[in-house]
Design an enzyme around this catalytic site. Structure first.
Site, PDB file in Angstrom:
ATOM      1  N   LYS A   1       0.841  -1.204   0.000  1.00 46.35           N
ATOM      2  CA  LYS A   1       0.000   0.000   0.000  1.00 46.35           C
ATOM      3  C   LYS A   1       0.875   1.252   0.000  1.00 46.35           C
ATOM      4  O   LYS A   1       0.600   2.214  -0.721  1.00 46.35           O
ATOM      5  CB  LYS A   1      -0.931  -0.009   1.221  1.00 46.35           C
ATOM      6  CG  LYS A   1      -2.030  -1.078   1.133  1.00 46.35           C
ATOM      7  CD  LYS A   1      -2.805  -1.229   2.452  1.00 46.35           C
ATOM      8  CE  LYS A   1      -3.844  -2.347   2.339  1.00 46.35           C
ATOM      9  NZ  LYS A   1      -4.595  -2.571   3.592  1.00 46.35           N
TER      10      LYS A   1
ATOM     11  N   GLN B   1      -4.249  -1.377   9.905  1.00 41.46           N
ATOM     12  CA  GLN B   1      -4.230  -2.700   9.258  1.00 41.46           C
ATOM     13  C   GLN B   1      -4.820  -3.752  10.203  1.00 41.46           C
ATOM     14  O   GLN B   1      -4.437  -3.847  11.371  1.00 41.46           O
ATOM     15  CB  GLN B   1      -2.786  -3.065   8.854  1.00 41.46           C
ATOM     16  CG  GLN B   1      -2.671  -4.337   8.038  1.00 41.46           C
ATOM     17  CD  GLN B   1      -3.378  -4.275   6.672  1.00 41.46           C
ATOM     18  OE1 GLN B   1      -3.481  -3.209   6.072  1.00 41.46           O
ATOM     19  NE2 GLN B   1      -3.876  -5.396   6.205  1.00 41.46           N
TER      20      GLN B   1
ATOM     21  N   ASP C   1     -10.837   3.372   4.841  1.00 42.60           N
ATOM     22  CA  ASP C   1     -11.248   1.965   4.718  1.00 42.60           C
ATOM     23  C   ASP C   1     -12.776   1.830   4.745  1.00 42.60           C
ATOM     24  O   ASP C   1     -13.302   0.768   4.420  1.00 42.60           O
ATOM     25  CB  ASP C   1     -10.687   1.149   5.897  1.00 42.60           C
ATOM     26  CG  ASP C   1      -9.407   0.405   5.554  1.00 42.60           C
ATOM     27  OD1 ASP C   1      -9.284  -0.046   4.406  1.00 42.60           O
ATOM     28  OD2 ASP C   1      -8.552   0.275   6.446  1.00 42.60           O
TER      29      ASP C   1
HETATM   30  N1  GUN Z   1      -6.975  -6.525   6.382  1.00 38.39           N
HETATM   31  C1  GUN Z   1      -7.429  -7.217   5.306  1.00 38.39           C
HETATM   32  N2  GUN Z   1      -8.023  -6.392   4.426  1.00 38.39           N
HETATM   33  C2  GUN Z   1      -7.941  -5.148   4.943  1.00 38.39           C
HETATM   34  C3  GUN Z   1      -8.363  -3.863   4.465  1.00 38.39           C
HETATM   35  O1  GUN Z   1      -8.966  -3.697   3.400  1.00 38.39           O
HETATM   36  N3  GUN Z   1      -8.077  -2.820   5.298  1.00 38.39           N
HETATM   37  C4  GUN Z   1      -7.450  -2.985   6.490  1.00 38.39           C
HETATM   38  N4  GUN Z   1      -7.243  -1.897   7.238  1.00 38.39           N
HETATM   39  N5  GUN Z   1      -7.043  -4.154   6.955  1.00 38.39           N
HETATM   40  C5  GUN Z   1      -7.283  -5.229   6.173  1.00 38.39           C
END
Ligand code: GUN
Length: 295
Positions: free
Chosen positions: A54, A98, A121
């Site tokens: 990311k 995350q 998110d």
């Molecule tokens: N863990 C798995 N997918 C995601 C996501 O889209 N965002 C976040 N913050 N954590 C994740």
């Protein structure tokens, strides 16, 4: 029949170029590049690699990132303090924590501490509520990426019967809401671990989207010939022939399903790249809204 492979990597590259243009314009207009704050707790290898991917994508699109890394034993108070730090940081337009957190019990409280205006998110209850109501909000990245992928691949959603397998708060449940929204107009069946005879539903689907977190959840006998299959799973399975000791597989029994489907997403290189592209899009949108609030 052999399925058309829906190449998420190349679709995402197109979108990332569009986002980089938007980020550059916003940077030029406001004197500050859009910024993403990331909280990573612990040393879960998959989470570390997602966060790195990311951040690299941010840098390539002209978006700054600021990472706050905490040890696995960090207390709930430490994590909340990191989130508050990013809430107050005017150079961070978006915030991502995350998941999963080492202490799953604290996830709700941590997500609720994020400023909803920075919640790129789309996990904060305020934003989930707006999604349910069909109001403008941050749509969670994986569901948004799946709809974007199907749109760009010219696979019609309006009137289609879409069967989603998996009811997680990150993918299955928001996806089912997004697909049934006005303007998307799919008819949605949401299957989960307590659904008896999932095949009874998937055999009727125009599109099957699998987000169950388990390899071989969807097998060839479960779909009708010509269905479209979207595989959201990312599972590490041991593989001694690889330097890493593992390989990635999705939730779909790929070869036999691809032989029967009209189109299918690969793993890796299907949904994953779209998820990252949507995070970049939400971050630039967060920056735009915070710098040019609606009158
Ligand atoms: N863990 C798995 N997918 C995601 C996501 O889209 N965002 C976040 N913050 N954590 C994740």
């Amino acid at each position: 029949m052999s399925a058309r492979i829906l190449d998420g990597k190349s679709l995402a590259a197109d979108i990332r170029r569009e986002i980089a243009d938007d980020a550059a314009k916003l940077h030029a207009a406001t004197g500050l590049a859009p910024g993403l704050g990331v909280v990573l707790v612990g040393d879960h290898p998959a989470s570390r690699s997602y966060v790195t991917a990311k951040e690299k994508a941010c840098a390539a699109a002209g978006i700054r990132s600021r990472e706050l890394t905490l040890p696995a034993h960090a207390s709930r108070q430490d994590i909340l303090a990191a989130v508050r730090d990013l809430n107050q940081d005017a150079t961070c337009d978006g915030i991502l924590v995350q998941l999963p957190l080492p202490d799953a019990a604290s996830e709700r409280e941590v997500i609720e501490a994020i400023d909803p205006a920075k919640d790129v998110d789309g996990f904060h209850p305020v934003n989930v509520g707006k999604l349910v109501l069909g109001l403008p909000t941050f749509v969670p990245c994986t569901p948004q990426g799946i709809v974007e992928l199907l749109r760009r691949a010219a696979i019609p959603l309006a009137g289609a019967h879409v069967v989603v397998i998996g009811r997680s708060s990150i993918v299955g449940r928001p996806l089912s809401i997004l697909l049934s929204q006005k303007g998307v107009d799919a008819t949605v069946t949401l299957c989960h671990t307590r659904t008896p005879d999932v095949a009874r539903f998937t055999q009727q689907a125009d599109i099957v989207i699998v987000a169950a977190g388990r390899p071989n959840t969807l097998r060839a006998e479960m779909i009708r010939p010509g269905a479209v299959v979207v595989d959201v799973g990312v599972n590490r399975v041991p593989d001694s022939t690889r330097a890493t000791g593992y390989r990635l597989v999705g939730d779909v029994d790929f070869e036999p399903v691809a032989a029967k489907a009209a189109a299918i997403t690969p793993v890796p290189g299907g949904v994953g790249p779209l998820t990252i592209a949507m995070l970049l899009r939400n971050t630039v949108e967060a920056a735009r809204r915070q710098r040019h609030p609606p009158a």
